[in-house]
Design a protein around this motif. Structure first.
Motif, PDB file in Angstrom:
ATOM      1  N   GLY A 154       1.034  -0.896  -0.056  1.00  0.00           N
ATOM      2  CA  GLY A 154       0.040  -0.352  -0.096  1.00  0.00           C
ATOM      3  C   GLY A 154       0.871   1.014   0.083  1.00  0.00           C
ATOM      4  O   GLY A 154       0.527   1.818  -0.407  1.00  0.00           O
ATOM      5  N   GLN A 155       1.896   1.564   0.564  1.00  0.00           N
ATOM      6  CA  GLN A 155       2.713   2.517   1.316  1.00  0.00           C
ATOM      7  C   GLN A 155       3.447   2.621  -0.583  1.00  0.00           C
ATOM      8  O   GLN A 155       3.680   3.920  -0.642  1.00  0.00           O
ATOM      9  CB  GLN A 155       3.996   2.287   1.996  1.00  0.00           C
ATOM     10  N   TYR A 156       3.530   1.961  -0.673  1.00  0.00           N
ATOM     11  CA  TYR A 156       4.487   1.469  -2.330  1.00  0.00           C
ATOM     12  C   TYR A 156       3.853   2.309  -2.999  1.00  0.00           C
ATOM     13  O   TYR A 156       4.148   2.810  -4.353  1.00  0.00           O
ATOM     14  CB  TYR A 156       5.386   0.313  -3.180  1.00  0.00           C
ATOM     15  N   LEU A 157       2.548   1.517  -3.588  1.00  0.00           N
ATOM     16  CA  LEU A 157       1.375   2.284  -4.583  1.00  0.00           C
ATOM     17  C   LEU A 157       1.018   3.409  -4.158  1.00  0.00           C
ATOM     18  O   LEU A 157       0.834   4.159  -5.289  1.00  0.00           O
ATOM     19  CB  LEU A 157       0.247   1.001  -4.657  1.00  0.00           C
ATOM     20  N   VAL A 182      -2.460  -3.094 -14.588  1.00  0.00           N
ATOM     21  CA  VAL A 182      -1.856  -1.550 -13.575  1.00  0.00           C
ATOM     22  C   VAL A 182      -0.740  -2.009 -12.676  1.00  0.00           C
ATOM     23  O   VAL A 182       0.415  -1.254 -12.974  1.00  0.00           O
ATOM     24  CB  VAL A 182      -2.477  -0.547 -13.012  1.00  0.00           C
ATOM     25  N   LEU A 183      -1.118  -2.695 -11.969  1.00  0.00           N
ATOM     26  CA  LEU A 183      -0.004  -3.276 -11.076  1.00  0.00           C
ATOM     27  C   LEU A 183       0.358  -4.288 -11.882  1.00  0.00           C
ATOM     28  O   LEU A 183       2.022  -4.129 -10.520  1.00  0.00           O
ATOM     29  CB  LEU A 183      -1.174  -4.177 -10.278  1.00  0.00           C
ATOM     30  N   HIS A 184       1.019  -4.409 -12.676  1.00  0.00           N
ATOM     31  CA  HIS A 184       2.180  -5.172 -13.470  1.00  0.00           C
ATOM     32  C   HIS A 184       3.307  -3.998 -13.719  1.00  0.00           C
ATOM     33  O   HIS A 184       4.413  -4.089 -13.388  1.00  0.00           O
ATOM     34  CB  HIS A 184       1.581  -6.090 -14.963  1.00  0.00           C
ATOM     35  N   LEU A 187       4.088  -2.419 -10.404  1.00  0.00           N
ATOM     36  CA  LEU A 187       5.865  -3.297  -9.944  1.00  0.00           C
ATOM     37  C   LEU A 187       6.826  -3.757 -10.893  1.00  0.00           C
ATOM     38  O   LEU A 187       7.874  -3.902 -10.245  1.00  0.00           O
ATOM     39  CB  LEU A 187       4.668  -5.160  -9.726  1.00  0.00           C
ATOM     40  N   SER A 188       6.767  -3.735 -11.488  1.00  0.00           N
ATOM     41  CA  SER A 188       7.960  -3.363 -13.080  1.00  0.00           C
ATOM     42  C   SER A 188       8.954  -2.064 -12.609  1.00  0.00           C
ATOM     43  O   SER A 188       9.822  -2.500 -12.973  1.00  0.00           O
ATOM     44  CB  SER A 188       7.429  -3.170 -14.725  1.00  0.00           C
ATOM     45  N   GLN A 189       8.154  -1.353 -12.101  1.00  0.00           N
ATOM     46  CA  GLN A 189       8.724  -0.508 -11.742  1.00  0.00           C
ATOM     47  C   GLN A 189       9.838  -0.845 -10.412  1.00  0.00           C
ATOM     48  O   GLN A 189      10.878   0.186 -10.083  1.00  0.00           O
ATOM     49  CB  GLN A 189       8.153   0.577 -11.423  1.00  0.00           C
ATOM     50  N   GLY A 191      12.659  -8.989  -5.884  1.00  0.00           N
ATOM     51  CA  GLY A 191      13.401  -9.609  -6.548  1.00  0.00           C
ATOM     52  C   GLY A 191      12.835  -9.472  -8.177  1.00  0.00           C
ATOM     53  O   GLY A 191      14.474  -9.724  -9.236  1.00  0.00           O
ATOM     54  N   ARG A 192      11.402  -9.918  -8.314  1.00  0.00           N
ATOM     55  CA  ARG A 192      10.780 -10.138  -9.923  1.00  0.00           C
ATOM     56  C   ARG A 192       9.772  -9.910  -9.365  1.00  0.00           C
ATOM     57  O   ARG A 192       8.979 -10.072  -8.493  1.00  0.00           O
ATOM     58  CB  ARG A 192      10.614 -11.865  -9.734  1.00  0.00           C
ATOM     59  N   ASN A 193       8.946  -9.751 -10.728  1.00  0.00           N
ATOM     60  CA  ASN A 193       7.676  -8.840 -10.937  1.00  0.00           C
ATOM     61  C   ASN A 193       6.266  -9.546 -10.678  1.00  0.00           C
ATOM     62  O   ASN A 193       6.424 -11.074 -11.878  1.00  0.00           O
ATOM     63  CB  ASN A 193       7.557  -7.638 -12.271  1.00  0.00           C
ATOM     64  N   VAL A 194       5.843 -10.213  -9.599  1.00  0.00           N
ATOM     65  CA  VAL A 194       5.121 -11.430  -9.324  1.00  0.00           C
ATOM     66  C   VAL A 194       4.017 -11.309 -10.405  1.00  0.00           C
ATOM     67  O   VAL A 194       3.518 -12.843 -10.990  1.00  0.00           O
ATOM     68  CB  VAL A 194       4.424 -11.689  -7.906  1.00  0.00           C
TER      69      VAL A 194
END
Length: 393
Positions: free
Chosen positions: A75-78, A145-147, A150-152, A160-163
């Motif tokens: 939540g903080q990251y988004l 949008v979530l992808h 998480l790519s960023q 470590g990777r974009n889940v």
């Protein structure tokens, strides 16, 4: 006297280069100094892991990027990501991103540590939203949008990777495409003849322009002598009834289109009629240089155009109700069925690349293949005729 493991340092670093320390529990701690003297810590099971995190933190600090604690939640990251991406996208797009993430992603994933987010948890998010009645299309957009967010995070070294790469996103429902055939196009244009917006419908069928592009078209972008129109903007309505003229969404959408003779003549008649309307309106005329506007010069409302004028033309033509966007599909299908190369059709339609054109209009492919086979038959027959002619000489 030996140094206690909890404070034992390895290697010596200069000021502002950070430090690496092995803790009493065996973990390694990397610390970096921020502006103002505040320090932030990162942890690793090995010295190499802690050093890698320190290197990434120093890189981000020196680049002016915010440093994020390891315990940062999804939540903080988004929330931070939405702030950073805001200047790079359209306001309407940012608003949609915010709605998708704050209303759907954060309530389910918000308290999870970003570094520990799993593909299974993301997959569960989609299942929950579908069970709540959210449409497949909306969940598909949520995934996109979530992808991106998480790519960023992956590029910044926060995960470590974009889940989201490991998750099966629900397939977005596609609108059924209704394409007018040649007789239907002829009846449609006949029904539009003499209508105040006849030229708009002719342009839609012959160029495949989007509705927003047609409504934003200005006379300065039309060259009737050369027979071209320049797509330079798109009309977008905002909450509260206001509107804006936005640049095309992609560089490929900004394009020059050739006009058919029919379209050029329709635009000439339209310009004469508009001059009469301007004179009749007098002081109440609002000059925006728009090709298609109200009788007082205001931009047209796309919803009224579709529900009233377009629906009336369809009724006069005896056609069932179709979307205005289907006129664009009709133009594209006509081009490709006539043998226009995918690349050329893509440029006319303003697609980012030809693969998009091919995917959307793959229904045209079987007919084009048959056309190619007939062309090859004719070519081979010509060769055979030449050989027969030579044999008789």
């Amino acid at each position: 006297m030996s140094i206690p493991p909890a404070t034992r340092r390895t290697g010596k670093r200069g000021n502002n280069e950070g430090s690496i320390t092995q803790l009493g529990d065996g973990r390694w701690q990397a610390r970096v100094t921020l502006e103002g003297g505040k320090r932030k810590a990162y942890y690793g099971a090995t010295r190499a892991e802690a050093a890698a995190k320190l290197h990434a933190a120093l890189r981000d600090r020196d680049s002016g990027l915010p440093l994020v604690a390891e315990k940062q939640t999804v939540g903080q990251y988004l929330a931070v990501w939405l702030d950073t991406v805001k200047p790079t996208i359209r306001p309407r797009t940012w608003k949609r991103y915010t709605e998708l993430l704050t209303q759907h992603a954060t309530p389910v994933l918000g308290k999870i540590a970003l570094a520990k987010l799993s593909a299974q948890q993301v997959q569960r998010l989609y299942s929950i939203k579908l069970e709540e009645g959210l449409s497949v299309t909306t969940v598909h957009h949520l995934h996109a949008v979530l992808h991106r967010a998480l790519s960023q995070a992956e590029r910044l070294g926060l995960v470590g990777r974009n889940v989201a790469d490991l998750v099966d996103a629900p397939r977005m429902a596609e609108h059924e495409m209704h394409v007018l055939d040649r007789p239907q196009v002829h009846r449609f244009l006949q029904a539009a003849r003499g209508d105040r917006l006849e030229a708009l419908f002719v342009l839609a069928v012959t160029t495949g322009m989007r509705q927003g592009e047609l409504l934003a078209l200005r006379w300065r972008d039309v060259n009737l002598e050369r027979g071209t129109v320049q797509i330079a903007a798109t009309l977008r309505y905002l909450p509260g009834g206001s509107y804006s003229f936005d640049p095309p969404k992609t560089e490929k959408s900004r394009r020059m289109l050739p006009l058919t003779h029919m379209a050029a003549e329709a635009l000439r008649r339209h310009r004469v009629q508009q001059v009469k309307e301007r004179l009749a309106a007098g002081a109440v005329w609002q000059e925006h240089d728009l090709v298609f506007c109200s009788s007082q010069g205001h931009p047209l409302d796309g919803r009224n155009l579709t529900r009233r004028t377009f629906a009336a033309v369809l009724m006069r033509a005896g056609h069932p109700r179709v979307r205005f966007h289907d006129l664009r599909h009709t133009a594209a299908t006509a081009m490709m069925s006539s043998g226009v190369p995918d690349k050329v059709a893509s440029e006319v339609l303003g697609h980012a690349n030809p693969s998009i054109t091919t995917r959307i209009y793959q229904h045209v492919t079987p007919g084009m293949r048959a056309y190619a086979a007939k062309a090859m038959d004719a070519y081979l027959q010509d060769l055979q005729d030449d050989e027969d002619a030579q044999a008789t000489e």
